[in-house]
Enzyme design. Sequence first.
Site, PDB file in Angstrom:
ATOM      1  N   LYS A  26       0.697  -1.342   0.031  1.00  0.00           N
ATOM      2  CA  LYS A  26       0.177   0.089  -0.043  1.00  0.00           C
ATOM      3  C   LYS A  26       0.719   1.212  -0.078  1.00  0.00           C
ATOM      4  CE  LYS A  26      -3.911  -2.331   0.446  1.00  0.00           C
ATOM      5  NZ  LYS A  26      -4.798  -2.587  -0.866  1.00  0.00           N
ATOM      6  N   ARG A  27       2.020   1.008  -0.517  1.00  0.00           N
ATOM      7  CA  ARG A  27       3.056   2.228  -0.365  1.00  0.00           C
ATOM      8  C   ARG A  27       3.275   2.913   0.565  1.00  0.00           C
ATOM      9  NH1 ARG A  27       2.816  -0.891  -4.302  1.00  0.00           N
ATOM     10  NH2 ARG A  27       2.730  -0.455  -6.481  1.00  0.00           N
ATOM     11  N   GLY A 113       0.847  12.782   4.347  1.00  0.00           N
ATOM     12  CA  GLY A 113       1.409  12.359   5.642  1.00  0.00           C
ATOM     13  C   GLY A 113       3.028  11.749   5.569  1.00  0.00           C
ATOM     14  N   GLU A 116       4.756  14.692   6.286  1.00  0.00           N
ATOM     15  CA  GLU A 116       4.492  15.364   7.728  1.00  0.00           C
ATOM     16  C   GLU A 116       5.485  14.297   8.600  1.00  0.00           C
ATOM     17  OE1 GLU A 116       0.439  14.628   7.733  1.00  0.00           O
ATOM     18  OE2 GLU A 116      -0.003  17.046   7.785  1.00  0.00           O
ATOM     19  N   GLU A 136      -3.377  17.199  -0.988  1.00  0.00           N
ATOM     20  CA  GLU A 136      -4.762  17.329  -0.100  1.00  0.00           C
ATOM     21  C   GLU A 136      -5.775  18.091  -0.842  1.00  0.00           C
ATOM     22  OE1 GLU A 136      -1.639  17.360   1.163  1.00  0.00           O
ATOM     23  OE2 GLU A 136      -1.547  16.116   2.774  1.00  0.00           O
TER      24      GLU A 136
HETATM   25  C1  1HE Z   1      -3.017   3.630  -1.055  1.00  0.00           C
HETATM   26  C2  1HE Z   1      -2.387   4.906  -1.032  1.00  0.00           C
HETATM   27  C3  1HE Z   1      -3.115   5.676   0.005  1.00  0.00           C
HETATM   28  C4  1HE Z   1      -1.358   4.010  -2.603  1.00  0.00           C
HETATM   29  N1  1HE Z   1      -4.065   5.030   1.070  1.00  0.00           N
HETATM   30  N2  1HE Z   1      -4.046   3.021  -0.260  1.00  0.00           N
HETATM   31  N3  1HE Z   1      -1.731  10.438  -0.262  1.00  0.00           N
HETATM   32  C5  1HE Z   1      -2.059  10.353  -1.819  1.00  0.00           C
HETATM   33  O1  1HE Z   1      -2.839  10.892  -2.380  1.00  0.00           O
HETATM   34  C6  1HE Z   1      -1.030   9.297  -2.821  1.00  0.00           C
HETATM   35  C7  1HE Z   1      -1.901   8.400  -3.272  1.00  0.00           C
HETATM   36  N4  1HE Z   1      -1.198   7.418  -4.032  1.00  0.00           N
HETATM   37  C8  1HE Z   1      -0.564   7.414  -4.946  1.00  0.00           C
HETATM   38  O2  1HE Z   1      -0.282   8.836  -5.638  1.00  0.00           O
HETATM   39  C9  1HE Z   1       0.124   6.252  -5.702  1.00  0.00           C
HETATM   40  O3  1HE Z   1      -0.397   5.337  -5.013  1.00  0.00           O
HETATM   41  C10 1HE Z   1       1.632   6.216  -5.534  1.00  0.00           C
HETATM   42  C11 1HE Z   1       2.177   7.307  -6.472  1.00  0.00           C
HETATM   43  C12 1HE Z   1       2.157   6.555  -3.919  1.00  0.00           C
HETATM   44  C13 1HE Z   1       2.157   4.937  -5.845  1.00  0.00           C
HETATM   45  O4  1HE Z   1       1.716   4.643  -7.301  1.00  0.00           O
HETATM   46  P1  1HE Z   1       1.785   3.089  -7.769  1.00  0.00           P
HETATM   47  O5  1HE Z   1       1.377   2.995  -9.282  1.00  0.00           O
HETATM   48  O6  1HE Z   1       3.453   2.721  -7.447  1.00  0.00           O
HETATM   49  O7  1HE Z   1       0.975   2.349  -6.751  1.00  0.00           O
HETATM   50  P2  1HE Z   1      -0.534   2.131  -7.104  1.00  0.00           P
HETATM   51  O8  1HE Z   1      -0.924   1.098  -8.015  1.00  0.00           O
HETATM   52  O9  1HE Z   1      -1.292   3.603  -7.254  1.00  0.00           O
HETATM   53  O10 1HE Z   1      -1.127   1.523  -5.408  1.00  0.00           O
HETATM   54  C14 1HE Z   1      -0.617   0.384  -5.073  1.00  0.00           C
HETATM   55  C15 1HE Z   1      -1.424   0.243  -3.816  1.00  0.00           C
HETATM   56  O11 1HE Z   1      -1.371   1.104  -2.915  1.00  0.00           O
HETATM   57  C16 1HE Z   1      -2.985   0.224  -4.094  1.00  0.00           C
HETATM   58  O12 1HE Z   1      -3.828  -0.890  -3.517  1.00  0.00           O
HETATM   59  P3  1HE Z   1      -4.245  -2.077  -4.277  1.00  0.00           P
HETATM   60  O13 1HE Z   1      -5.190  -2.737  -3.165  1.00  0.00           O
HETATM   61  O14 1HE Z   1      -5.274  -1.608  -5.310  1.00  0.00           O
HETATM   62  O15 1HE Z   1      -3.251  -2.797  -4.774  1.00  0.00           O
HETATM   63  C17 1HE Z   1      -3.356   1.626  -3.723  1.00  0.00           C
HETATM   64  O16 1HE Z   1      -4.748   1.776  -3.472  1.00  0.00           O
HETATM   65  C18 1HE Z   1      -2.615   1.550  -2.523  1.00  0.00           C
HETATM   66  N5  1HE Z   1      -2.415   2.838  -2.084  1.00  0.00           N
HETATM   67  N6  1HE Z   1      -1.496   5.195  -1.916  1.00  0.00           N
HETATM   68  C19 1HE Z   1      -4.391   4.032   0.539  1.00  0.00           C
HETATM   69  N7  1HE Z   1      -2.891   6.945   0.332  1.00  0.00           N
HETATM   70  C20 1HE Z   1      -2.923  13.050   8.339  1.00  0.00           C
HETATM   71  S1  1HE Z   1      -3.633  13.777   6.948  1.00  0.00           S
HETATM   72  C21 1HE Z   1      -2.585  13.467   5.632  1.00  0.00           C
HETATM   73  C22 1HE Z   1      -3.105  13.636   4.399  1.00  0.00           C
HETATM   74  C23 1HE Z   1      -2.644  13.102   3.497  1.00  0.00           C
HETATM   75  O17 1HE Z   1      -1.745  12.155   3.467  1.00  0.00           O
HETATM   76  S2  1HE Z   1      -3.151  13.268   1.575  1.00  0.00           S
HETATM   77  C24 1HE Z   1      -2.148  12.455   0.671  1.00  0.00           C
HETATM   78  C25 1HE Z   1      -2.766  10.986   0.283  1.00  0.00           C
END
Ligand code: 1HE
Length: 263
Positions: A26-27, A113, A116, A136
């Site tokens: 889940k990265r 996060g 963070e 966000e």
């Molecule tokens: C996740 C998450 C996540 C991946 N929560 N499951 N963060 C984001 O908006 C970042 C969102 N993620 C991404 O942009 C991409 O996943 C990545 C660039 C990090 C990686 O890409 P990639 O192509 O290597 O992987 P993927 O196919 O997008 O994801 C692989 C799996 O990780 C997939 O799950 P699966 O069950 O379908 O295999 C994704 O759903 C899962 N995954 N990122 C949950 N964030 C205290 S407040 C803080 C507020 C924030 O942090 S906002 C930023 C949130």
Amino acid sequence: MTTEFQFIAGEYRSGLAFLKLDRKDKRNAINDLMIEELGQFFDNLAPETRAVVVHAEGEHFCAGLDLVERMQNRSTDPLSGIKRSRTWHRVFDQIEHGNVPVISVLKGGVIGGGLELASSTHIRICEASTYFQLPEGQRGIFVGGGASVRVPRIIGAGRVTEMMLTGRRLDAEEGCAMGLGHYLVPDGQGMAKAEELAASVASNSAVSNFAIINGVSRIADMGTSEGFFAESVLASMTAQAGDFKSRTSEFFDQRRRTRDERN
Ligand code: 1HE
């Protein structure tokens, strides 16, 4: 010694603690249990620990908040969200203002996060693949783990506003130029650099390290008069309680020996 958790892995070697984010499928997205485990790890650091290295399994340091869990557990009670955010604040404050320096090894996405967490560590090493992002705005939320406090202190409120509005990625070079990273190393070399820095930092006076990590960031938030007062207290405390005398005598003895050898 190794400590087992579900989403992180802890290990101790030669007075150093190594904390791995261990949820690469889940990265390394941070869910409720993972933030709890991070808190437990830092609450219960082995007493002989002199520095901590935070690193990650997989290609990305951390994809931030677990958005899937957040959507599933979404509550209409605003207090539950505040409570969750305050838990993140508490855990990251333990890292920033704990007893020992913390070094992070960044690579791939350092997102939301993830930034963070990284910004609560004291020394940040970027592998070339690192990029920073605060998406966000695009996700319809706001930062909740301290980014609006810590990141502006590093790069300024204006840049954070722009990052949050556009969600753009800052690459490793740009991030390091702004201070989000302190060292830029080729991919795969972050851990070696972290171990070298951790060993060096661990050889400092523990009292000085404590004063540095607890004093500098707090003094930066104080008024001038309060800051000067707090600084004088830390200056006096370190000179009395630390190993100032033995370390400084050794420094001058070494200089003398070097000079004698030269002559
Ligand atoms: C996740 C998450 C996540 C991946 N929560 N499951 N963060 C984001 O908006 C970042 C969102 N993620 C991404 O942009 C991409 O996943 C990545 C660039 C990090 C990686 O890409 P990639 O192509 O290597 O992987 P993927 O196919 O997008 O994801 C692989 C799996 O990780 C997939 O799950 P699966 O069950 O379908 O295999 C994704 O759903 C899962 N995954 N990122 C949950 N964030 C205290 S407040 C803080 C507020 C924030 O942090 S906002 C930023 C949130």
